[in-house]
Every structure is written in C-alpha cells, then in structure tokens.
Design an enzyme around this catalytic site. Structure first.
Site, PDB file in Angstrom:
ATOM      1  CB  ALA A  43     -12.974   7.405 -19.339  1.00 13.92           C
ATOM      2  CG  HIS A  49     -14.435  -1.211  -3.390  1.00 11.86           C
ATOM      3  ND1 HIS A  49     -14.201  -1.581  -4.699  1.00 11.86           N
ATOM      4  CD2 HIS A  49     -15.575  -1.858  -3.018  1.00 11.86           C
ATOM      5  CE1 HIS A  49     -15.159  -2.421  -5.106  1.00 11.86           C
ATOM      6  NE2 HIS A  49     -16.002  -2.592  -4.101  1.00 11.86           N
ATOM      7  CE1 TYR A  89      -3.284  -3.064   0.865  1.00 11.31           C
ATOM      8  CE2 TYR A  89      -4.343  -1.216  -0.233  1.00 11.31           C
ATOM      9  CZ  TYR A  89      -4.339  -2.537   0.145  1.00 11.31           C
ATOM     10  OH  TYR A  89      -5.393  -3.349  -0.220  1.00 11.31           O
TER      11      TYR A  89
HETATM   12  C1  BV8 Z   1     -18.048  -8.993  -0.204  1.00  9.82           C
HETATM   13  C2  BV8 Z   1     -10.083  -2.202  -2.543  1.00  9.82           C
HETATM   14  C3  BV8 Z   1     -19.238 -10.150   1.505  1.00  9.82           C
HETATM   15  C4  BV8 Z   1      -8.812  -2.784  -2.077  1.00  9.82           C
HETATM   16  C5  BV8 Z   1     -11.269  -3.846  -3.909  1.00  9.82           C
HETATM   17  C6  BV8 Z   1     -17.876 -15.308  -6.667  1.00  9.82           C
HETATM   18  C7  BV8 Z   1     -18.892 -14.698  -7.392  1.00  9.82           C
HETATM   19  C8  BV8 Z   1     -19.328 -13.421  -7.070  1.00  9.82           C
HETATM   20  C9  BV8 Z   1     -18.754 -12.722  -6.025  1.00  9.82           C
HETATM   21  C10 BV8 Z   1     -17.741 -13.327  -5.315  1.00  9.82           C
HETATM   22  C11 BV8 Z   1     -17.299 -14.615  -5.627  1.00  9.82           C
HETATM   23  N1  BV8 Z   1     -16.307 -14.927  -4.766  1.00  9.82           N
HETATM   24  C12 BV8 Z   1     -16.115 -13.891  -3.920  1.00  9.82           C
HETATM   25  C13 BV8 Z   1     -16.984 -12.919  -4.233  1.00  9.82           C
HETATM   26  C14 BV8 Z   1     -17.133 -11.617  -3.582  1.00  9.82           C
HETATM   27  C15 BV8 Z   1     -16.032 -10.655  -4.027  1.00  9.82           C
HETATM   28  C16 BV8 Z   1     -15.982 -10.563  -5.526  1.00  9.82           C
HETATM   29  O1  BV8 Z   1     -16.809  -9.933  -6.134  1.00  9.82           O
HETATM   30  N2  BV8 Z   1     -14.977 -11.231  -6.124  1.00  9.82           N
HETATM   31  C17 BV8 Z   1     -14.841 -11.198  -7.563  1.00  9.82           C
HETATM   32  C18 BV8 Z   1     -13.381 -11.055  -7.939  1.00  9.82           C
HETATM   33  C19 BV8 Z   1     -15.434 -12.472  -8.119  1.00  9.82           C
HETATM   34  N3  BV8 Z   1     -16.401  -9.385  -3.473  1.00  9.82           N
HETATM   35  C20 BV8 Z   1     -16.021  -9.073  -2.241  1.00  9.82           C
HETATM   36  O2  BV8 Z   1     -15.287  -9.765  -1.563  1.00  9.82           O
HETATM   37  C21 BV8 Z   1     -16.599  -7.797  -1.682  1.00  9.82           C
HETATM   38  N4  BV8 Z   1     -17.129  -8.076  -0.380  1.00  9.82           N
HETATM   39  O3  BV8 Z   1     -18.603  -9.607  -1.083  1.00  9.82           O
HETATM   40  O4  BV8 Z   1     -18.261  -9.200   1.115  1.00  9.82           O
HETATM   41  C22 BV8 Z   1     -19.632  -9.699   2.831  1.00  9.82           C
HETATM   42  C23 BV8 Z   1     -20.884  -9.102   3.006  1.00  9.82           C
HETATM   43  C24 BV8 Z   1     -21.235  -8.668   4.248  1.00  9.82           C
HETATM   44  C25 BV8 Z   1     -20.358  -8.798   5.331  1.00  9.82           C
HETATM   45  C26 BV8 Z   1     -19.104  -9.372   5.139  1.00  9.82           C
HETATM   46  C27 BV8 Z   1     -18.714  -9.825   3.886  1.00  9.82           C
HETATM   47  C28 BV8 Z   1     -15.538  -6.732  -1.514  1.00  9.82           C
HETATM   48  C29 BV8 Z   1     -14.992  -6.348  -2.845  1.00  9.82           C
HETATM   49  C30 BV8 Z   1     -14.038  -5.160  -2.682  1.00  9.82           C
HETATM   50  C31 BV8 Z   1     -12.612  -5.630  -2.876  1.00  9.82           C
HETATM   51  N5  BV8 Z   1     -11.710  -4.470  -2.852  1.00  9.82           N
HETATM   52  N6  BV8 Z   1     -10.462  -2.787  -3.826  1.00  9.82           N
HETATM   53  C32 BV8 Z   1      -7.632  -2.248  -2.840  1.00  9.82           C
HETATM   54  O5  BV8 Z   1      -7.792  -1.513  -3.827  1.00  9.82           O
HETATM   55  O6  BV8 Z   1      -6.518  -2.581  -2.412  1.00  9.82           O
HETATM   56  S1  BV8 Z   1     -11.815  -4.347  -5.419  1.00  9.82           S
HETATM   57  C33 BV8 Z   1     -10.824  -4.023  -6.752  1.00  9.82           C
HETATM   58  O7  BV8 Z   1     -11.548  -4.447  -7.877  1.00  9.82           O
HETATM   59  C34 BV8 Z   1     -10.537  -2.601  -7.107  1.00  9.82           C
HETATM   60  O8  BV8 Z   1     -10.274  -1.745  -6.047  1.00  9.82           O
HETATM   61  C35 BV8 Z   1     -11.763  -2.129  -7.792  1.00  9.82           C
HETATM   62  O9  BV8 Z   1     -12.485  -1.420  -6.846  1.00  9.82           O
HETATM   63  C36 BV8 Z   1     -12.479  -3.410  -8.134  1.00  9.82           C
HETATM   64  C37 BV8 Z   1     -12.936  -3.488  -9.530  1.00  9.82           C
HETATM   65  O10 BV8 Z   1     -11.809  -3.336 -10.361  1.00  9.82           O
HETATM   66  P1  BV8 Z   1     -11.921  -2.228 -11.510  1.00  9.82           P
HETATM   67  O11 BV8 Z   1     -12.009  -0.896 -10.881  1.00  9.82           O
HETATM   68  O12 BV8 Z   1     -13.001  -2.597 -12.440  1.00  9.82           O
HETATM   69  O13 BV8 Z   1     -10.506  -2.363 -12.174  1.00  9.82           O
HETATM   70  P2  BV8 Z   1     -10.020  -3.475 -13.206  1.00  9.82           P
HETATM   71  O14 BV8 Z   1      -8.543  -3.384 -13.273  1.00  9.82           O
HETATM   72  O15 BV8 Z   1     -10.661  -4.793 -12.898  1.00  9.82           O
HETATM   73  O16 BV8 Z   1     -10.660  -2.996 -14.599  1.00  9.82           O
HETATM   74  C38 BV8 Z   1     -10.283  -1.761 -15.150  1.00  9.82           C
HETATM   75  C39 BV8 Z   1     -11.169  -1.531 -16.347  1.00  9.82           C
HETATM   76  O17 BV8 Z   1     -10.827  -0.265 -16.898  1.00  9.82           O
HETATM   77  C40 BV8 Z   1     -10.980  -2.548 -17.453  1.00  9.82           C
HETATM   78  O18 BV8 Z   1     -12.257  -3.025 -17.873  1.00  9.82           O
HETATM   79  C41 BV8 Z   1     -10.330  -1.747 -18.585  1.00  9.82           C
HETATM   80  O19 BV8 Z   1     -10.784  -2.171 -19.848  1.00  9.82           O
HETATM   81  C42 BV8 Z   1     -10.823  -0.374 -18.296  1.00  9.82           C
HETATM   82  N7  BV8 Z   1      -9.960   0.710 -18.768  1.00  9.82           N
HETATM   83  C43 BV8 Z   1      -8.613   0.718 -18.925  1.00  9.82           C
HETATM   84  N8  BV8 Z   1      -8.216   1.941 -19.357  1.00  9.82           N
HETATM   85  C44 BV8 Z   1      -9.337   2.705 -19.456  1.00  9.82           C
HETATM   86  C45 BV8 Z   1     -10.447   1.933 -19.085  1.00  9.82           C
HETATM   87  N9  BV8 Z   1     -11.704   2.411 -19.072  1.00  9.82           N
HETATM   88  C46 BV8 Z   1     -11.880   3.691 -19.457  1.00  9.82           C
HETATM   89  N10 BV8 Z   1     -10.865   4.504 -19.824  1.00  9.82           N
HETATM   90  C47 BV8 Z   1      -9.595   4.047 -19.841  1.00  9.82           C
HETATM   91  N11 BV8 Z   1      -8.598   4.864 -20.217  1.00  9.82           N
END
Ligand code: BV8
Length: 243
Positions: A236, A124, A72
């Site tokens: 974007a 988040h 971090y």
């Molecule tokens: C929860 C903070 C329960 C930390 C982050 C199976 C199925 C469904 C769900 C789950 C599963 N197994 C587990 C889960 C739940 C899990 C989840 O969803 N997992 C996924 C991976 C399957 N979720 C959780 O655990 C959440 N909590 O469910 O808790 C609960 C409920 C009650 C009580 C207790 C527990 C918590 C999720 C939060 C995790 N923390 N971040 C840190 O940053 O260190 S998430 C992390 O991914 C990022 O921070 C971000 O917030 C998030 C999404 O990522 P993106 O922002 O979309 O970034 P990414 O790189 O993926 O994509 C970038 C995009 O930009 C791309 O599409 C690219 O094409 C595009 N791009 C690139 N350049 C540009 C552009 N777009 C526009 N312009 C450009 N120039």
C-alpha cells in the site's frame, strides 16, 4: 487480468476525481509497513504455535483468560513500537481531497487516528481500550491492578480488550455508521485486507450492487480481486503515496 500498477493507480486517481463519496476499508496489510505482523502472518516468539483465529474468541478467553490477556499485552507491546506509515498518511491526506470520505478499518491498532484520520470507523474495536467482560458494566482498568486479566473495580468480572472476537457482533455504532456510508458510496477502495472475514468482507459486493467502482490495493490476490474494477497489486505505501 490485472493491469500494470502505474496504469491501475492512474485509473484509481481518475475515479477519485469523479467520486462523490469514497469509502476505504483497511485491513492489517496497511499496518504491515509499520512493522506490525498482519493477522494471518505466522506469529513469532512465544505465540508462534498459536493461530490468532483461535485466540481471538470468547471461548479462548473463558477457557484461559490469563493466556488470552497476555497475548493482547504482547500485541500492545509490539504496537507501542509502531507508528503510522505512508499508507496511513496518504489516507489522511485523501480525506480532505474528496467530496465525501469514510474510512472503515478492521484494524484494532489505532494507527489511522495517530496518522490524523478523523471519524475513523473501528469495525473490530481497538486493542488499546479495555472494557469489562460484563458488557453493560462500565468498569475500567484501575492503575496498579497488575492482575492478568485485571478485575473490574465495579463488578469484579475479568476486564477484556475492547475488540470484536470471532462469533461476536460488530459494535452497533460502527455497523450503523458503515451502513450509512455504504448506502451512498460510489467508490470503494479495499486496502490491505485478505477479504475473508465477514461481515466486513461483504461490503464490496454490497456497494458493487449499487454500481460503485471497486478498487483493491494488495500485493496478493484475494477473493475480492476478480470482482474489482481496479487492482493495484502492490504494497500500500507506494501507490497510496502516488495517489
Ligand atoms: C460475526 C479483532 C455474528 C480481534 C477480528 C463461515 C463463512 C462466513 C463467515 C463465517 C463463517 N464462520 C464464521 C463466520 C463469521 C466470522 C468470519 O467471517 N470468519 C471467517 C474467518 C470465515 N466473522 C465473525 O465472527 C464476526 N462476527 O459474524 O458475528 C454475530 C452477529 C450478530 C450478533 C452476534 C454474532 C466477527 C469478525 C471479527 C473478528 N475479529 N479482529 C483481534 O484482532 O484480536 S478479525 C481479524 O481478521 C483481524 O482483526 C482483521 O480485522 C480481520 C481481517 O484480517 P485482515 O485485516 O484482512 O488481515 P489478514 O492478515 O487476513 O490479511 C492481511 C492482508 O494484507 C493480506 O491479504 C496481505 O496480502 C495484505 N498485505 C500484506 N502486506 C501488505 C498488504 N496489503 C497492502 N500493503 C502491504 N504492505
């Protein structure tokens, strides 16, 4: 079939003109043009061999608090070099041009606030804030405490970044504010997110069920793309400026 970006931008501009409550959800992609790697971009340097999903978890922090803390610190150092880009600025301008506007961000970088966006919902958390890992404890980082991670001056537990790790719940305030906004949303714009992380990724289908128009701005296809009414397949900065 996605239309030509210029046509799609025009469709989104028209939707904005008639929208009563626009909700924008942003992801790491909107900060890409500020020079910040997205969450799923391969990492560079020391951290190249690690996947963020494996580090952003309570288990990783319990197993090796120093390593996770240093990750971090490395991200915060990168963030200090970054500033808002035209995509952030465009959303700040939009806030005063639509009847009701809510910005929900998955980003933890604080760049929307730096760009002047108000009432940003940090779904988040925020990497620049540090809290005690013993949740109810309000201990803060003391100046000069160079230990990694720093120790809470109130209860001696490790301090940690104020972000939501995988497996952790969304902060109550952010969740309730988001649900309130989504309840009256008639235009939902997803910008720069891979639409893979829940519950954020579930917002679009939630509002589509209420008849909201769904728009996506992302140069790459995501699981949301085939469900969106408007798809602007561009980085974007450019379309947001044109909007
Ligand atoms: C929860 C903070 C329960 C930390 C982050 C199976 C199925 C469904 C769900 C789950 C599963 N197994 C587990 C889960 C739940 C899990 C989840 O969803 N997992 C996924 C991976 C399957 N979720 C959780 O655990 C959440 N909590 O469910 O808790 C609960 C409920 C009650 C009580 C207790 C527990 C918590 C999720 C939060 C995790 N923390 N971040 C840190 O940053 O260190 S998430 C992390 O991914 C990022 O921070 C971000 O917030 C998030 C999404 O990522 P993106 O922002 O979309 O970034 P990414 O790189 O993926 O994509 C970038 C995009 O930009 C791309 O599409 C690219 O094409 C595009 N791009 C690139 N350049 C540009 C552009 N777009 C526009 N312009 C450009 N120039």
């Amino acid at each position: 079939m996605t239309g030509h970006p210029a046509t799609e931008v025009k469709k989104l501009a028209e939707a904005l003109n008639t929208s009563v409550h626009t909700v924008v959800l942003t992801g790491a992609g909107i900060s890409a043009e500020s020079g910040l790697a997205t969450f799923r971009d391969p990492q560079d340097g020391l951290w190249a061999k690690y996947r963020p999903e494996d580090l952003a978890t309570p288990e990783a922090f319990t197993r090796d608090p120093k390593m996770v803390w240093q990750w971090y610190e490395w991200r915060r150092a990168k963030l200090r070099q970054a500033k808002p880009n035209p995509g952030h600025d465009a959303l700040t301008a939009l806030q005063d041009r639509v009847l009701a506007f809510t910005l929900i961000t998955q980003n933890v970088d604080g760049l929307h606030q730096q760009a002047g966006s108000r009432d940003v919902i940090e779904f988040h958390g925020n990497i620049t804030r540090t809290v005690c890992s013993n949740a109810p404890c309000t201990g803060k980082w003391q100046h000069g405490d160079e230990r990694e991670p720093p120790i809470c001056p109130v209860c001696n537990a490790d301090l940690r970044p104020d972000v939501v790790w995988f497996g952790e719940g969304i902060p109550e305030g952010a969740m309730s504010a988001s649900l309130t906004a989504l309840a009256t949303c008639d235009l939902f714009i997803s910008v720069g997110t891979s639409s893979m992380v829940y519950p954020a990724a579930g917002m679009a289908q939630q509002v589509a069920a209420n008849g909201a128009v769904i728009a996506e701005v992302n140069p790459n296809a995501t699981p949301l793309s085939s469900h969106a009414d408007i798809v602007i397949a561009q980085p974007a900065g450019k379309p947001c400026r044109r909007l």
